[in-house]
Scaffold this motif. Structure first.
Motif, PDB file in Angstrom:
ATOM      1  N   TYR A   1       0.855  -1.188   0.000  1.00 42.58           N
ATOM      2  CA  TYR A   1       0.000   0.000   0.000  1.00 42.58           C
ATOM      3  C   TYR A   1       0.886   1.230   0.000  1.00 42.58           C
ATOM      4  O   TYR A   1       2.050   1.198   0.395  1.00 42.58           O
ATOM      5  N   ASP A   2       0.290   2.339  -0.466  1.00 38.56           N
ATOM      6  CA  ASP A   2       1.048   3.579  -0.589  1.00 38.56           C
ATOM      7  C   ASP A   2       0.077   4.755  -0.518  1.00 38.56           C
ATOM      8  O   ASP A   2      -1.073   4.650  -0.939  1.00 38.56           O
ATOM      9  N   GLY A   3       0.567   5.865   0.027  1.00 32.88           N
ATOM     10  CA  GLY A   3      -0.259   7.071   0.095  1.00 32.88           C
ATOM     11  C   GLY A   3      -0.799   7.309   1.491  1.00 32.88           C
ATOM     12  O   GLY A   3      -0.291   6.776   2.480  1.00 32.88           O
ATOM     13  N   TYR A   4      -1.867   8.097   1.558  1.00 34.92           N
ATOM     14  CA  TYR A   4      -2.426   8.541   2.832  1.00 34.92           C
ATOM     15  C   TYR A   4      -3.834   7.979   3.002  1.00 34.92           C
ATOM     16  O   TYR A   4      -4.770   8.416   2.325  1.00 34.92           O
ATOM     17  N   ALA A   5      -3.967   7.025   3.930  1.00 36.41           N
ATOM     18  CA  ALA A   5      -5.292   6.450   4.181  1.00 36.41           C
ATOM     19  C   ALA A   5      -6.194   7.438   4.908  1.00 36.41           C
ATOM     20  O   ALA A   5      -7.420   7.380   4.796  1.00 36.41           O
ATOM     21  N   THR A   6      -5.592   8.365   5.669  1.00 35.51           N
ATOM     22  CA  THR A   6      -6.331   9.463   6.300  1.00 35.51           C
ATOM     23  C   THR A   6      -5.762  10.755   5.728  1.00 35.51           C
ATOM     24  O   THR A   6      -4.596  11.080   5.950  1.00 35.51           O
ATOM     25  N   TYR A   7      -6.595  11.469   4.987  1.00 32.99           N
ATOM     26  CA  TYR A   7      -6.112  12.576   4.166  1.00 32.99           C
ATOM     27  C   TYR A   7      -6.906  13.841   4.507  1.00 32.99           C
ATOM     28  O   TYR A   7      -8.095  13.934   4.201  1.00 32.99           O
ATOM     29  N   PRO A   8      -6.269  14.823   5.179  1.00 35.50           N
ATOM     30  CA  PRO A   8      -7.007  16.052   5.515  1.00 35.50           C
ATOM     31  C   PRO A   8      -7.340  16.854   4.257  1.00 35.50           C
ATOM     32  O   PRO A   8      -6.526  16.949   3.338  1.00 35.50           O
ATOM     33  N   VAL A   9      -8.534  17.409   4.239  1.00 33.01           N
ATOM     34  CA  VAL A   9      -8.984  18.126   3.039  1.00 33.01           C
ATOM     35  C   VAL A   9      -9.055  19.631   3.296  1.00 33.01           C
ATOM     36  O   VAL A   9      -8.326  20.412   2.693  1.00 33.01           O
ATOM     37  N   ASN A  10      -9.941  20.063   4.197  1.00 36.96           N
ATOM     38  CA  ASN A  10     -10.133  21.503   4.440  1.00 36.96           C
ATOM     39  C   ASN A  10     -10.375  21.754   5.922  1.00 36.96           C
ATOM     40  O   ASN A  10     -10.920  20.910   6.628  1.00 36.96           O
ATOM     41  N   GLN A  11      -9.994  22.959   6.353  1.00 36.39           N
ATOM     42  CA  GLN A  11     -10.374  23.446   7.682  1.00 36.39           C
ATOM     43  C   GLN A  11     -10.982  24.838   7.497  1.00 36.39           C
ATOM     44  O   GLN A  11     -10.351  25.725   6.917  1.00 36.39           O
ATOM     45  N   TYR A  12     -12.222  25.007   7.996  1.00 35.38           N
ATOM     46  CA  TYR A  12     -12.931  26.265   7.820  1.00 35.38           C
ATOM     47  C   TYR A  12     -13.468  26.778   9.155  1.00 35.38           C
ATOM     48  O   TYR A  12     -13.821  26.004  10.045  1.00 35.38           O
TER      49      TYR A  12
END
Length: 256
Positions: A142-153
């Motif tokens: 596996y590779d990459g980010y299984a938990t990936y932050p998108v936006n904070q508002y």
């Protein structure tokens, strides 16, 4: 007085008529395509809007042998949601969660034995954020980010303002933050949010899910000082071989 009463009744009736037209279901039609030999190859549901044909509803395609090779749905002329694709023998080949005709948000691929070969989670632009491959049911890589932050508002009067690390917020402010969290096959997932140094059981926090892999958190800030907010995800794999995968991502907000 009687005249005023009549006017009120007429206004109510007019309002009901407007609502009736507003919520009236569109009539759905079906477009069918046949081969020269008369075999059904494709069906698409559509509606008529302002004189135009708009594909909206289910679609199904078949091969020359009459075996289903794909199915899904259109929303406003674009494929949207779960779309299934099949081998020529009718077995499931892949499952895409589609945002539109150009962007897939989640992809799962199967072999002829019905086992998952590969799973991919993508961001809102269709770029791969996480990928995992299997050999039968055992994790291959596996590779990459299984938990990936998108936006904070920050939410203020129903408007959203992006939060930057230099920003200072106030107690009582509402913030919203989003993550993509992979739905890894052949694994059990747990997910939680916590703010370091506070009693999280008393946090004013609402967590919602949005298909296929987005988690949306809305929180009222209650703690002065530096708030370090963590998203903690754990995957325990069914193969009993792959180590438990723990993901933690965090961001900071300053609160007065």
């Amino acid at each position: 007085m009687k005249k005023k009463y009549i006017i009120i009744v007429l206004l109510v009736i007019l309002g009901l008529i407007v609502l009736l037209f507003y919520f009236k279901e569109e009539e759905t039609y079906i477009l069918k395509k046949y081969s020269p030999e008369g075999t059904l190859l494709r069906t698409k549901e559509y509606v008529i809007r302002n004189g135009d044909t708009i594909f909206h509803g289910k679609f199904i395609s078949y091969n020359e042998k009459g075996i289903k090779i794909n199915e899904g749905q259109f929303v406003d002329n674009e494929p949207n949601g779960n779309c299934f694709y099949y081998y020529d023998n009718g077995k499931l080949e892949s499952l895409f969660y589609r945002k539109n005709s150009k962007i897939n948000l989640e992809c799962t691929y199967y072999n002829q034995n019905g086992l998952i070969n590969e799973y991919i989670m993508c961001d809102s632009l269709g770029r791969t954020a996480f990928i995992i491959e299997f050999d039968k049911k055992t994790v291959k890589m596996y590779d990459g980010y299984a938990t990936y932050p998108v936006n904070q508002y920050k939410i203020e009067k129903e408007k959203k303002y992006e939060i930057y690390t230099r920003d200072t917020l106030k107690v009582g402010d509402t913030i919203r933050y989003n993550y993509l969290v992979a739905n890894i096959p052949n694994a059990k997932r747990t997910f939680k949010i916590e703010t370091v140094g506070i009693d999280n059981s008393k946090a004013k926090r609402i967590i919602k899910s949005k298909l296929p892999a987005e988690i949306i958190v809305e929180e009222i800030l209650t703690h002065k000082g530096l708030n370090r907010i963590k998203a903690i995800t754990q995957y325990t794999f069914n193969d009993k071989v792959t180590r438990v995968k723990n993901d933690t991502v965090s961001f900071d907000v300053n609160v007065n």
